[in-house]
Design a protein around this motif. Sequence first.
Motif, PDB file in Angstrom:
ATOM      1  N   TYR A 113       0.856  -1.193   0.000  1.00  0.00           N
ATOM      2  CA  TYR A 113       0.000   0.000   0.000  1.00  0.00           C
ATOM      3  C   TYR A 113       0.884   1.232   0.000  1.00  0.00           C
ATOM      4  N   ASN A 114       0.610   2.130  -0.907  1.00  0.00           N
ATOM      5  CA  ASN A 114       1.379   3.354  -1.014  1.00  0.00           C
ATOM      6  C   ASN A 114       0.626   4.313  -1.917  1.00  0.00           C
ATOM      7  N   GLU A 115       1.184   5.493  -2.076  1.00  0.00           N
ATOM      8  CA  GLU A 115       0.634   6.492  -2.990  1.00  0.00           C
ATOM      9  C   GLU A 115       1.676   6.810  -4.053  1.00  0.00           C
ATOM     10  N   LEU A 116       1.200   6.958  -5.267  1.00  0.00           N
ATOM     11  CA  LEU A 116       2.066   7.363  -6.375  1.00  0.00           C
ATOM     12  C   LEU A 116       1.885   8.856  -6.608  1.00  0.00           C
ATOM     13  N   SER A 117       2.930   9.610  -6.375  1.00  0.00           N
ATOM     14  CA  SER A 117       2.879  11.045  -6.652  1.00  0.00           C
ATOM     15  C   SER A 117       3.087  11.293  -8.142  1.00  0.00           C
ATOM     16  N   ASP A 118       2.984  12.548  -8.506  1.00  0.00           N
ATOM     17  CA  ASP A 118       3.115  12.919  -9.911  1.00  0.00           C
ATOM     18  C   ASP A 118       4.529  12.592 -10.403  1.00  0.00           C
ATOM     19  N   PRO A 119       4.671  11.767 -11.447  1.00  0.00           N
ATOM     20  CA  PRO A 119       6.027  11.444 -11.931  1.00  0.00           C
ATOM     21  C   PRO A 119       6.745  12.627 -12.554  1.00  0.00           C
ATOM     22  N   ASN A 120       6.005  13.654 -12.968  1.00  0.00           N
ATOM     23  CA  ASN A 120       6.655  14.826 -13.561  1.00  0.00           C
ATOM     24  C   ASN A 120       7.449  15.628 -12.539  1.00  0.00           C
ATOM     25  N   GLN A 121       7.227  15.372 -11.237  1.00  0.00           N
ATOM     26  CA  GLN A 121       8.010  16.062 -10.220  1.00  0.00           C
ATOM     27  C   GLN A 121       9.476  15.631 -10.235  1.00  0.00           C
ATOM     28  N   LEU A 122       9.755  14.462 -10.798  1.00  0.00           N
ATOM     29  CA  LEU A 122      11.136  13.982 -10.869  1.00  0.00           C
ATOM     30  C   LEU A 122      11.925  14.660 -11.981  1.00  0.00           C
ATOM     31  N   VAL A 123      11.267  15.363 -12.870  1.00  0.00           N
ATOM     32  CA  VAL A 123      11.942  16.064 -13.976  1.00  0.00           C
ATOM     33  C   VAL A 123      12.420  17.418 -13.448  1.00  0.00           C
ATOM     34  N   ARG A 124      13.722  17.652 -13.452  1.00  0.00           N
ATOM     35  CA  ARG A 124      14.299  18.852 -12.861  1.00  0.00           C
ATOM     36  C   ARG A 124      14.265  20.052 -13.814  1.00  0.00           C
ATOM     37  N   GLY A 125      14.382  19.810 -15.090  1.00  0.00           N
ATOM     38  CA  GLY A 125      14.414  20.920 -16.045  1.00  0.00           C
ATOM     39  C   GLY A 125      14.497  20.396 -17.467  1.00  0.00           C
ATOM     40  N   ASP A 126      14.782  21.348 -18.386  1.00  0.00           N
ATOM     41  CA  ASP A 126      14.850  20.949 -19.788  1.00  0.00           C
ATOM     42  C   ASP A 126      16.050  20.067 -20.083  1.00  0.00           C
ATOM     43  N   LYS A 127      17.111  20.189 -19.306  1.00  0.00           N
ATOM     44  CA  LYS A 127      18.313  19.397 -19.550  1.00  0.00           C
ATOM     45  C   LYS A 127      18.278  18.022 -18.882  1.00  0.00           C
ATOM     46  N   CYS A 128      17.213  17.751 -18.143  1.00  0.00           N
ATOM     47  CA  CYS A 128      17.109  16.461 -17.452  1.00  0.00           C
ATOM     48  C   CYS A 128      16.866  15.349 -18.462  1.00  0.00           C
ATOM     49  N   GLN A 129      17.426  14.199 -18.152  1.00  0.00           N
ATOM     50  CA  GLN A 129      17.255  13.051 -19.046  1.00  0.00           C
ATOM     51  C   GLN A 129      15.809  12.540 -19.055  1.00  0.00           C
ATOM     52  N   LEU A 130      15.063  12.850 -18.005  1.00  0.00           N
ATOM     53  CA  LEU A 130      13.667  12.407 -17.938  1.00  0.00           C
ATOM     54  C   LEU A 130      12.713  13.370 -18.621  1.00  0.00           C
ATOM     55  N   ASN A 131      13.259  14.422 -19.214  1.00  0.00           N
ATOM     56  CA  ASN A 131      12.391  15.371 -19.902  1.00  0.00           C
ATOM     57  C   ASN A 131      11.691  14.678 -21.070  1.00  0.00           C
ATOM     58  N   ASN A 132      10.392  14.933 -21.179  1.00  0.00           N
ATOM     59  CA  ASN A 132       9.561  14.330 -22.226  1.00  0.00           C
ATOM     60  C   ASN A 132       9.626  12.795 -22.146  1.00  0.00           C
ATOM     61  N   TRP A 133       9.518  12.286 -20.903  1.00  0.00           N
ATOM     62  CA  TRP A 133       9.604  10.837 -20.703  1.00  0.00           C
ATOM     63  C   TRP A 133       8.386  10.097 -21.259  1.00  0.00           C
ATOM     64  N   SER A 134       7.233  10.781 -21.326  1.00  0.00           N
ATOM     65  CA  SER A 134       6.028  10.101 -21.817  1.00  0.00           C
ATOM     66  C   SER A 134       6.130   9.731 -23.291  1.00  0.00           C
ATOM     67  N   ALA A 135       6.957  10.464 -24.052  1.00  0.00           N
ATOM     68  CA  ALA A 135       7.121  10.144 -25.474  1.00  0.00           C
ATOM     69  C   ALA A 135       8.025   8.942 -25.688  1.00  0.00           C
ATOM     70  N   LYS A 136       8.820   8.623 -24.694  1.00  0.00           N
ATOM     71  CA  LYS A 136       9.721   7.476 -24.817  1.00  0.00           C
ATOM     72  C   LYS A 136       8.973   6.199 -24.461  1.00  0.00           C
ATOM     73  N   GLY A 137       9.217   5.188 -25.218  1.00  0.00           N
ATOM     74  CA  GLY A 137       8.518   3.929 -24.990  1.00  0.00           C
ATOM     75  C   GLY A 137       9.058   3.180 -23.788  1.00  0.00           C
ATOM     76  N   LYS A 138       8.143   2.512 -23.080  1.00  0.00           N
ATOM     77  CA  LYS A 138       8.482   1.638 -21.953  1.00  0.00           C
ATOM     78  C   LYS A 138       9.277   2.376 -20.866  1.00  0.00           C
ATOM     79  N   LEU A 139       8.815   3.564 -20.501  1.00  0.00           N
ATOM     80  CA  LEU A 139       9.462   4.328 -19.437  1.00  0.00           C
ATOM     81  C   LEU A 139       8.383   4.972 -18.587  1.00  0.00           C
ATOM     82  N   MET A 140       8.461   4.729 -17.270  1.00  0.00           N
ATOM     83  CA  MET A 140       7.504   5.302 -16.329  1.00  0.00           C
ATOM     84  C   MET A 140       8.237   5.638 -15.037  1.00  0.00           C
TER      85      MET A 140
END
Length: 627
Positions: A559-586
Motif C-alpha cells: 500500500y502506497n501512494e504514487l505522486s506525480d512522476p513529472n516532479q522527478l523532472v528537474r528541467g529541460d536538460k534532465c534526461q527524464l524530460n519528455n519521458w512520456s514520449a519514450k517507450g516503456k518508461l515510467m
Amino acid sequence: MVLTSEQVPQTDAQTLKSKQKKQRQRNRPRNKRNRLENSHLTNPETSTTDSASAMSGKQDGMASEKTRDQIMAEREAKKMAKQAKKQNKPVTQATSTTSATPATKIITEVEHTTITTKLTTTTTTKVQEKSDSVVPKPAQSTLVNGKDAEAGEKTREQIKAEREAKKAAKKAGKGGAAKIEAATQQLADLKVAEKASETVNAVPVATNADQEKKKPALSKAERRAIQEAQRAAKAQGQVKKSQAIGKSAPLGPPKEPKRESVSPTKTATSSSPTKCPASTPNGECRVKLFNHLVCAKEYSQFINDPLIHPSIARLGVQYAKRTVVGSNARCIAFLHALRQVVHDFETPAKKEFGRSLDTVVKYHVDHLHKCRPLAVSVSNAYKQFKNQLTQLPADIPETELKELLSHFIDTYIENQIGKAAQAISGFLQEKITDGDVLLTFACSSLIQFICEEAKRRQVAFRVIVVDSRPGCEGQEMLRRLHAHGIPCTYVLINAVGYVMAEATKVLLGAHALLANGYVMARTGTAQVALVANAHNVPVLVCCETHKFSERFQTDAIVYNELSDPNQLVRGDKCQLNNWSAKGKLMPLNLSYDITPPELVSAVVTEVAILPCTSVPVILRIKPDIGY
C-alpha cells in the motif's frame, strides 16, 4: 379301531386342493376375469384349451368387425347428412331457392371427397391387414408398430389438408364458396412455404458453422489487450456519465444509499486501494509490480460537483495539489471543513438528523478519498465523528445537536493534536541537553514544536535537516527553525552518511504507526534510520496515538501512494524530460516508505515512551484514556 374322516391322513394333492378352496372363499371373485383365473388355477389343462378357443374366436370376430376408421367415416357421413337436411329445409321457400343451391353443391362435393379419401385409406389398411395375416411371423413383427405404418401411409400435410377441409365444410353455410376456395388456396401456399422455409433454414446453419470454423484463435496476449482496452473505454464512459449526472443533479443533500456491510473507513484505509489500468490513455508504461497503487489525479475533475459543500471541494483541490501536506495538517483541515458542513446542514423532511447527516458526510469523505487517499489521521478522526453521531440524543433540537458536534470537533483537535504534542514534547525535553546535535528528516510539525520548546528552555543545541527530492520539504523546516533562531545545517539525503557521525539523536516524524510496529513515513525515512543504526545513533520516532493504524504492512509496495512522476523532472536538460514520449518508461515517485521496528529505538507518544511493539496495546486501551 374305526377311523373317522377327520383322522384319516391326507395326501399332498388333497392338502393343496383344500388350500386353493380356502383361498377362493377368501377372495370371492366377482367378475369374469377372476373366475377364469381361478378356474385356470384349479384346472390348468381345461383353461388352456378354453383360452385357445377364445383367442381363435376373438380373431374371427375381429376379422368380421369394422375397423375404427370405417366407423369414424360413417359417423362423419351421418353428421354431414344431418347438416345438409337442416340447410335444405329453407330451400322450399321461394326467396331462398336461388341462393342456397350453390352452397349445398359445394358442401356435398367436399363431403364426397372426404368420405372417399377416408374409405380408400381404410380399405387399403384392411387389405394390408388381411395380407399380413397370411405372411409368416417375421413379417408380422415389422407391422406390429402401427404408428410407423400409418406414418408411411399418411403424411403430415395430408392430415392438415383433411382437417382444413372439414373446417371449411362446417363454415360453408355461413361463408359460401369463396371461403372454401380461400382455404384451399391457403393450404397450397402453406405447403409451398414449408418447403421453402426448410431449404432456407438449412443454409444459415451451414454458414454459421463455416464462420465459426473460420474464426482464428486469439493468443493470450491479444485477449488481454482487448480486455484492457474494454476496461479503459468503460472507465471513460463512467466518468462522462458521472459528469452528466452532476450537471443535471439538483442542489441539496443526496438520497440515502443502501447500507453496505463494509464501512467507508475500511474502504478508505484498506490495504488494497483502487487499481489503475495497466495501459493508461496517455500511453504510459506501468510496471506490473505497482499496478495496484493509487495514481495521482488531476484536481480539475473534482471542482464542479453541485452536491459537494464548497469547503470540502476546496479541501479536495488542496489535497490533490499537495498544498496541504502533513498528517496533522490534513487532519485539522478536514475537521474544520467538516464543522462547516455540519453548520450548513439542514435535515430533510421526515428524516432523522443523525442518519441523514451521516449519509451526507460519507458522500463528502468519498469525494476527498477520490482527490487523494485519506491519511490514517483523517480516517481515525472520521471514525470518532461517526461514533459521536450514533450517540446523539433524539429529544434535542437540531441547533443544539450541531453545537454538540462542533464542540466535539474542537475538543478532538485540542486533545488529540494540541495536548498530545505538548505531552510528547515534555517527554523529549528530558532527553535534550546542552551540546546535542539533533538530526531530522524532511518537515514535521511535531518535531518543529519540540525544537521550539527546547529553544524556550534555552538549551544549547543545533539541528541537522536532511532533505530529499522531489518534495524538498526540508527547506520549509529549515525556514521555520531559522525564524526561531535555532542553528541549523541543511544537507541532502545522499550526504546523510557524512553528517551522521556528528548527530547524537535522530528525531523522526511519522505518517502512521502500523499494528505490527512498522513506521510509515515520508520516503527516505527508512534510509536515514538505517544509517543511524549503523552509526549506533538512537532513533526516536515522535507519533501521536491518533495516527496509530490497525493495518499490517511489511513493505512499501503493498500500500502506497504514487505522486506525480513529472516532479522527478528537474528541467529541460534532465534526461527524464519528455519521458512520456519514450517507450516503456515510467518514473516511479512513491510517497511513503516503511521502517522496520529493528531500526527504531523507541516511539514517543502522549501516553509514554514505548517500543514499537506496543501499538496493539495502545489501540486496545485508547478508548479508556479519555481522548
